[in-house]
Design an enzyme around this catalytic site. Structure first.
Site, PDB file in Angstrom:
ATOM      1  N   ASN A  11      50.433 -25.696 -73.977  1.00 50.41           N
ATOM      2  CA  ASN A  11      51.387 -26.442 -73.156  1.00 50.41           C
ATOM      3  C   ASN A  11      51.076 -27.932 -73.304  1.00 50.41           C
ATOM      4  OD1 ASN A  11      53.029 -27.516 -71.189  1.00 50.41           O
ATOM      5  ND2 ASN A  11      51.903 -26.663 -69.446  1.00 50.41           N
ATOM      6  N   LYS A  13      52.743 -30.424 -72.321  1.00 48.53           N
ATOM      7  CA  LYS A  13      53.270 -31.250 -71.229  1.00 48.53           C
ATOM      8  C   LYS A  13      54.013 -32.462 -71.832  1.00 48.53           C
ATOM      9  CE  LYS A  13      49.729 -29.346 -68.323  1.00 48.53           C
ATOM     10  NZ  LYS A  13      48.837 -29.469 -67.197  1.00 48.53           N
ATOM     11  N   HIS A  98      55.995 -23.876 -63.378  1.00 49.49           N
ATOM     12  CA  HIS A  98      54.690 -24.538 -63.512  1.00 49.49           C
ATOM     13  C   HIS A  98      54.405 -25.329 -62.230  1.00 49.49           C
ATOM     14  CE1 HIS A  98      51.500 -27.186 -64.865  1.00 49.49           C
ATOM     15  NE2 HIS A  98      51.286 -26.311 -65.836  1.00 49.49           N
ATOM     16  N   GLU A 100      53.231 -28.155 -61.723  1.00 49.80           N
ATOM     17  CA  GLU A 100      53.668 -29.559 -61.749  1.00 49.80           C
ATOM     18  C   GLU A 100      55.157 -29.661 -61.432  1.00 49.80           C
ATOM     19  OE1 GLU A 100      52.063 -30.437 -65.634  1.00 49.80           O
ATOM     20  OE2 GLU A 100      50.045 -30.239 -64.800  1.00 49.80           O
ATOM     21  N   GLU A 170      47.601 -19.834 -62.767  1.00 51.18           N
ATOM     22  CA  GLU A 170      46.986 -21.150 -62.907  1.00 51.18           C
ATOM     23  C   GLU A 170      46.609 -21.681 -61.524  1.00 51.18           C
ATOM     24  OE1 GLU A 170      48.322 -23.077 -66.884  1.00 51.18           O
ATOM     25  OE2 GLU A 170      49.747 -23.612 -65.326  1.00 51.18           O
ATOM     26  N   GLY A 176      43.637 -29.345 -65.241  1.00 50.31           N
ATOM     27  CA  GLY A 176      43.306 -30.716 -65.626  1.00 50.31           C
ATOM     28  C   GLY A 176      42.092 -31.290 -64.909  1.00 50.31           C
ATOM     29  N   SER A 216      42.099 -25.709 -67.277  1.00 49.20           N
ATOM     30  CA  SER A 216      40.886 -26.179 -67.954  1.00 49.20           C
ATOM     31  C   SER A 216      40.284 -25.159 -68.919  1.00 49.20           C
ATOM     32  CB  SER A 216      39.840 -26.644 -66.923  1.00 49.20           C
ATOM     33  OG  SER A 216      40.342 -27.722 -66.169  1.00 49.20           O
TER      34      SER A 216
END
Ligand code: PGA
Length: 256
Positions: A11, A13, A98, A100, A170, A176, A216
């Site tokens: 991914n 992003k 996702h 985000e 996730e 991250g 991560s």
């Protein structure tokens, strides 16, 4: 138990543009070689999809994904992309829900559900993301949150579509941050997610659904995570931006 083919997805992003993808694909192809044991998916920003499709060529070693889509087929939705538009570019997978998108763009379980249904009925395979925040984890609400996300996200999804579904677990506190769930923590949660998928479908269908771990994932921790019986792949963000580091993760997945 059904053998589930592991799926390792990159991914990117909002990183790597169309001019970057050829060298990425070339490096990855050389580093990885022919891999039949697992599925590799590259998920670039929309604008890089055509260049990546071209760089991968026919009989590609990797499949293509997109990071989002709208649930409607067409119309007055400025800034949006439809499932058919993605399919026309040979995209197979689409990341939906996702964290985000949920946190920064207001995507609710209901919106994610509409997108999942639209993707499946157009023949795209959703990578359906679920996960809890640190506050929810500390408040011992992990199961409640995941159950709601899965039940709402998969509402009215036809059972015949379930085998096309990929779920990505996730935990937000691991995205991250350099902090990963321990393999045992992740395994427990994946087994729980599979039990909820069984609730909304049935046991044998849930056994076919692949559940990726994300947050991560890097070459150093991939193998241990992927050894867990209910972890069927990885959704890799930061460590997928460099083709060599992503290739290392793929090699670890093949070795499991
Ligand atoms: P990360 O991102 O690997 O950089 O933590 C994973 C993701 O958000 O899909």
């Amino acid at each position: 138990m059904t053998a589930r083919k592991k799926i390792i997805a990159a991914n990117w992003k909002m990183n790597l543009a169309h001019q970057d993808v050829k060298s990425y694909a070339d490096v990855l192809r050389v580093e990885v070689g022919v891999v039949n044991e697992i599925e590799i998916v590259l998920i670039p920003p929309f604008t890089a999809i055509p260049a990546l499709a071209e760089a991968l060529g026919n009989n590609s070693f990797a499949r293509l994904g997109a990071q989002n889509m709208h649930w409607e087929k067409s119309g007055a939705f400025t800034g949006e992309i439809s499932a058919a538009m993605l399919q026309a570019l040979s995209v197979n997978y689409v990341v939906l829900g996702h964290s985000e998108r949920r946190a920064q763009f207001g995507e609710t379980d209901e919106i994610v559900n509409r997108k999942i249904k639209a993707a499946l009925s157009s023949g795209l395979q959703p990578i359906f993301c679920v996960g809890e925040t640190l506050t929810e984890r500390d408040g011992k609400r992990v199961e409640e949150v995941l159950k709601r996300q899965i039940q709402e996200g998969l509402k009215e999804v036809s059972p015949r579509h379930f085998p096309d579904l990929v779920v990505a677990y996730e935990p937000l506190w691991a995205i991250g941050t350099g902090r990963t769930a321990t393999p045992e923590q992740a395994q427990r949660t994946h087994a729980f997610i599979r039990s909820v998928v069984a609730l909304v479908s049935d046991h044998s269908t849930a056994e076919q659904v692949r559940i990726q771990y994300g947050g991560s994932v890097k070459p150093e921790n991939a193998e241990e995570l992927l050894r867990q019986p209910d972890i069927d792949g990885a959704l890799v963000g930061g460590a997928s931006l460099d083709a060599r580091s992503f290739a290392q993760i793929i090699r670890r997945a093949v070795a499991v």
